[in-house]
Design a protein around this motif. Structure first.
Motif, mmCIF file in Angstrom:
data_model
loop_
_atom_site.group_PDB
_atom_site.id
_atom_site.type_symbol
_atom_site.label_atom_id
_atom_site.label_comp_id
_atom_site.label_asym_id
_atom_site.label_seq_id
_atom_site.Cartn_x
_atom_site.Cartn_y
_atom_site.Cartn_z
ATOM 1 N N GLU A 10 0.829 -1.205 0.000
ATOM 2 C CA GLU A 10 0.000 0.000 0.000
ATOM 3 C C GLU A 10 0.863 1.256 0.000
ATOM 4 O OE1 GLU A 10 -3.356 2.206 2.838
ATOM 5 O OE2 GLU A 10 -2.666 0.169 3.297
ATOM 6 N N PHE A 11 1.978 1.204 0.747
ATOM 7 C CA PHE A 11 2.894 2.348 0.815
ATOM 8 C C PHE A 11 3.506 2.647 -0.550
ATOM 9 C CE2 PHE A 11 7.275 3.919 1.576
ATOM 10 C CZ PHE A 11 6.966 5.124 2.206
ATOM 11 N N LEU A 12 3.949 1.605 -1.256
ATOM 12 C CA LEU A 12 4.592 1.793 -2.556
ATOM 13 C C LEU A 12 3.616 2.290 -3.612
ATOM 14 C CD1 LEU A 12 6.900 -1.364 -2.679
ATOM 15 C CD2 LEU A 12 7.569 1.018 -2.250
ATOM 16 N N ASN A 13 2.311 2.105 -3.398
ATOM 17 C CA ASN A 13 1.298 2.565 -4.346
ATOM 18 C C ASN A 13 0.481 3.726 -3.785
ATOM 19 O OD1 ASN A 13 1.576 0.674 -6.643
ATOM 20 N ND2 ASN A 13 1.091 -0.867 -5.101
ATOM 21 N N ASN A 14 1.026 4.406 -2.789
ATOM 22 C CA ASN A 14 0.346 5.556 -2.205
ATOM 23 C C ASN A 14 0.651 6.809 -3.017
ATOM 24 O OD1 ASN A 14 0.375 7.998 -0.150
ATOM 25 N ND2 ASN A 14 -1.017 6.458 0.659
ATOM 26 N N ARG A 15 -0.356 7.582 -3.313
ATOM 27 C CA ARG A 15 -0.152 8.753 -4.167
ATOM 28 C C ARG A 15 0.706 9.819 -3.499
ATOM 29 N NH1 ARG A 15 -5.562 12.510 -4.606
ATOM 30 N NH2 ARG A 15 -5.934 12.861 -2.393
ATOM 31 N N TRP A 16 0.734 9.850 -2.156
ATOM 32 C CA TRP A 16 1.593 10.811 -1.471
ATOM 33 C C TRP A 16 3.061 10.417 -1.575
ATOM 34 C CZ3 TRP A 16 0.495 15.554 0.121
ATOM 35 C CH2 TRP A 16 -0.843 15.916 0.258
ATOM 36 N N LEU A 17 3.358 9.129 -1.636
ATOM 37 C CA LEU A 17 4.735 8.699 -1.869
ATOM 38 C C LEU A 17 5.177 9.123 -3.265
ATOM 39 C CD1 LEU A 17 7.269 7.152 -0.975
ATOM 40 C CD2 LEU A 17 6.252 5.100 -1.985
ATOM 41 N N VAL A 18 4.282 8.977 -4.256
ATOM 42 C CA VAL A 18 4.589 9.436 -5.612
ATOM 43 C C VAL A 18 4.879 10.937 -5.616
ATOM 44 C CG1 VAL A 18 3.710 9.654 -7.961
ATOM 45 C CG2 VAL A 18 3.173 7.618 -6.626
ATOM 46 N N PHE A 19 4.075 11.685 -4.876
ATOM 47 C CA PHE A 19 4.237 13.140 -4.805
ATOM 48 C C PHE A 19 5.586 13.502 -4.186
ATOM 49 C CE2 PHE A 19 2.459 17.267 -2.806
ATOM 50 C CZ PHE A 19 2.914 18.012 -3.875
ATOM 51 N N VAL A 20 5.936 12.850 -3.081
ATOM 52 C CA VAL A 20 7.211 13.139 -2.418
ATOM 53 C C VAL A 20 8.388 12.750 -3.311
ATOM 54 C CG1 VAL A 20 8.667 12.558 -0.443
ATOM 55 C CG2 VAL A 20 6.218 12.932 -0.111
ATOM 56 N N ALA A 21 8.303 11.581 -3.953
ATOM 57 C CA ALA A 21 9.374 11.170 -4.864
ATOM 58 C C ALA A 21 9.510 12.169 -6.018
ATOM 59 C CB ALA A 21 9.089 9.765 -5.408
ATOM 60 N N SER A 22 8.387 12.698 -6.484
ATOM 61 C CA SER A 22 8.422 13.693 -7.558
ATOM 62 C C SER A 22 9.074 14.995 -7.087
ATOM 63 C CB SER A 22 7.003 13.970 -8.057
ATOM 64 O OG SER A 22 6.423 12.799 -8.603
ATOM 65 N N MET A 23 8.875 15.363 -5.814
ATOM 66 C CA MET A 23 9.574 16.535 -5.269
ATOM 67 C C MET A 23 11.087 16.335 -5.352
ATOM 68 S SD MET A 23 7.526 17.480 -1.788
ATOM 69 C CE MET A 23 5.786 17.062 -1.630
ATOM 70 N N TRP A 24 11.529 15.136 -4.995
ATOM 71 C CA TRP A 24 12.967 14.859 -5.046
ATOM 72 C C TRP A 24 13.473 14.864 -6.490
ATOM 73 C CZ3 TRP A 24 12.245 10.172 -1.282
ATOM 74 C CH2 TRP A 24 11.984 10.660 0.010
ATOM 75 N N VAL A 25 12.658 14.382 -7.407
ATOM 76 C CA VAL A 25 13.036 14.472 -8.822
ATOM 77 C C VAL A 25 13.201 15.937 -9.225
ATOM 78 C CG1 VAL A 25 12.197 14.117 -11.186
ATOM 79 C CG2 VAL A 25 12.007 12.268 -9.515
ATOM 80 N N GLN A 26 12.273 16.778 -8.761
ATOM 81 C CA GLN A 26 12.308 18.190 -9.141
ATOM 82 C C GLN A 26 13.496 18.929 -8.544
ATOM 83 O OE1 GLN A 26 10.512 18.054 -11.774
ATOM 84 N NE2 GLN A 26 9.283 19.879 -11.383
#
Length: 586
Positions: A10-26
């Motif tokens: 559930e953690f790996l498919n959580n949309r907030w994890l995607v959002f945080v990972a995208s912040m790090w990409v940015q």
């Protein structure tokens, strides 16, 4: 053990994890902002003159703007593949630049370095596009905050990477180029498989507002810390140990948003049987398109009356399931008929070709050329503007405008979201407001008022940054998510287009003209300068407000025109936004 595995999935498919990972990409997506730090190194080691360096700058701007391929790929391949292409481009492009500049490889012609810088910088368009597309799909009803925060981290990435570079204290100044080649490669490779659409509209929670407030708080702390860090470095002589410690704290602040998905997943109560029955069946998480019969529950919630809202949670969810079943049955029986049209309407999914036929897109694009192009012109010339006024530490203003650019992006997304949520008013109205603000800042400088350079740095940074939170979100609302990547990259061409004209022709031409006038006066009034030839190759420097006052008058007028164009978009799209958000007002 079984529960832990379920929580981990559930953690790996959580949309907030995607959002945080995208912040790090940015945080690795602002490579172009570092060109001002790279150019002196390249100029010195390669023996280039200013014109040759300007050609490299043009290659950088083009690489930073042309992202149509990445936008189109987001529709047909997984997001991680798009990010991987950007990683390869960044590593190869800037890696080869470092090898040439550090003399490990033989010296190459200027055009080779132009191509390499274009390729390396173009990698960041894949980073930007992949992160934005994934998060806008996962947060379809929070587009303003999501775009603002992501673009904010991109705007601050140059300052972040500079601080990380200083932490290592490399003896060779060309190592900054190596840092740019290796840093984004390592970070984005580590998180790129987390950046994906995860059917985020089914993960809406009442705690989302609190989560966004926490992330906004982190952004404000980050901006304040960066500003204090830079001023401290400029005003005092910090030891390397202190610089390292302060950089570690900086990295800790950037990592803080990971607490949101951790708390949401691992501290949440177990789901009730009714809630479990409402969850979607396991599917391919890379699919960004809903099934034909899929009902988005967040949209069903908008249609509920107050009587249903008063029901207990379990009963309310049963009513939603019942309504969904009735809709499916009606569709199966042919009771629901869909009218076929030749093309989509505003608010529906457009392809880029279809969107290019709409006046709204061109109005937004031209408005961006005028206003965002003016902002980029100021950012590119701010060092010389402060120097012409007699300031010695010009990098303070460059750092200042970068931080306010970050705050403008975060704030632009936040306040534009309030406008549409509370008043169902078109998001482009925020564009019109910030463009008037930019016009006022430019007038303030043009009139030579006290402290004008500070006012210009703050307001232009806020205004330029706000554009890149407001515009992508507005484009996704008016033209849909299907081709959002291609639409975003088309609009991204506006800033370099405006800057090429306003900075490359207007600002530089006026500056050189005033510098020649001043040099001519000195030549005529000073006896010891009688033998000096004032020619094109002589280094000319202009002093005083006059160097950029006429440019600022012109740019101020252009920002007013941009505001008028944005107001036209507001008038034309009022009905669309009323349909999209009118029923969510409360």
């Amino acid at each position: 053990m079984v529960q832990f595995k379920e929580k981990s999935k559930e953690f790996l498919n959580n949309r907030w994890l995607v959002f945080v990972a995208s912040m790090w990409v940015q945080t690795c997506s602002g490579i172009g902002y570092l060109f001002g730090s790279l150019s002196p190194v390249i100029k010195k080691t390669m023996g280039y003159n200013q014109r040759q360096l300007a050609m490299l700058g043009v290659a950088k701007d083009l690489g930073d703007a042309i992202g149509f391929i990445g936008g189109s790929l987001c529709e047909v391949v997984p997001i991680w593949a798009v990010l991987a292409i950007g990683v390869v481009q960044n590593f190869v492009g800037y890696g080869l630049v470092w090898l040439i500049v550090s003399r490990i490889l033989p010296a190459s012609p200027l055009w080779v370095l132009c191509i390499l810088i274009f390729v390396g910088t173009n990698g960041e368009t894949y980073f930007n596009t992949g992160a934005l597309v994934a998060c806008v799909q996962n947060f379809p009803k929070n587009r303003g905050p999501v775009v603002g925060i992501l673009k904010g981290f991109a705007g601050l990435s140059g300052a972040i990477m500079t601080q990380v570079y200083l932490m290592f204290n490399f003896p060779d100044e060309t190592s900054l180029i190596l840092t740019i080649a290796v840093g984004p490669t390592v970070v984005i490779t580590a998180v790129m498989f987390l950046v994906k659409p995860v059917r985020g509209h089914r993960q809406v929670r009442e705690s989302d507002n609190s989560s966004f407030l926490f992330v906004y708080g982190v952004c404000l702390v980050l901006a304040a810390y960066m500003l204090a860090f830079m001023l401290l470095q400029d005003l005092t002589n910090l030891s390397q140990i202190i610089v390292n410690a302060l950089t570690v704290v900086l990295l800790f602040i950037i990592l803080l948003p990971i607490l949101v998905p951790i708390i949401l997943v691992f501290t949440s109560e177990p789901k009730s049987p009714t809630e479990v029955s409402l969850l979607p069946e396991p599917q391919n998480q890379e699919s960004s398109q809903p099934e034909p019969n899929e009902v988005i529950f967040s949209e069903l919630e908008d249609e509920k009356n107050s009587e249903i809202d008063a029901l207990p949670v379990v009963e309310r969810q049963k009513r939603i399931v019942h309504l969904q079943a009735k809709l499916f049955q009606a569709a199966a029986d042919g009771a629901v008929r869909v009218k076929k049209r030749r093309g989509p309407r505003r608010g529906e999914d457009f392809t880029l070709t279809q969107a290019l036929l709409k006046a709204d897109l061109w109005l937004i694009f031209i408005s961006l050329v005028l206003a965002s192009g003016s902002g980029l012109t100021v950012m590119d010339n701010l060092g010389q503007m402060s120097e012409s006024l007699g300031y010695k530490n010009t990098h303070i203003f460059i750092s200042m405008i970068s931080i306010w650019n970050f705050l403008g992006r975060v704030g632009g997304g936040y306040f534009s979201e309030i406008i549409i949520r509370k008043y169902a008013y078109p998001r482009p109205v925020a564009m019109a407001v910030v463009q008037v603000m930019m016009a006022i800042a430019l007038l303030f400088y043009a009139m030579g008022l006290p402290g004008a350079i500070y006012v210009l740095s703050v307001l232009m940074g806020l205004g330029y940054g706000a554009h890149w939170a407001i515009v992508p979100a507005a484009a996704s609302e008016l033209f849909g998510l299907k081709s959002f990547g291609a639409l975003y990259n088309f609009l991204a061409l506006s800033s370099p287009t405006g800057s090429l004209i306003f900075s490359g022709i207007i600002a530089s031409g006026i500056y050189d003209s005033e510098a020649r006038k001043q040099a001519s006066i000195k030549h005529q009034s000073s006896e010891y300068m009688l033998g000096v030839r004032i020619g094109e190759e002589d280094p000319l420097t202009c002093y005083g407000v006059i160097c950029y006052s006429l440019t600022c008058w012109i740019l101020s007028g252009l920002c007013i025109v941009a505001s008028i164009l944005s107001s036209i978009v507001v008038y034309r799209t009022k009905r669309v936004y009323a349909q999209l958000y009118g029923n969510s007002r409360g």
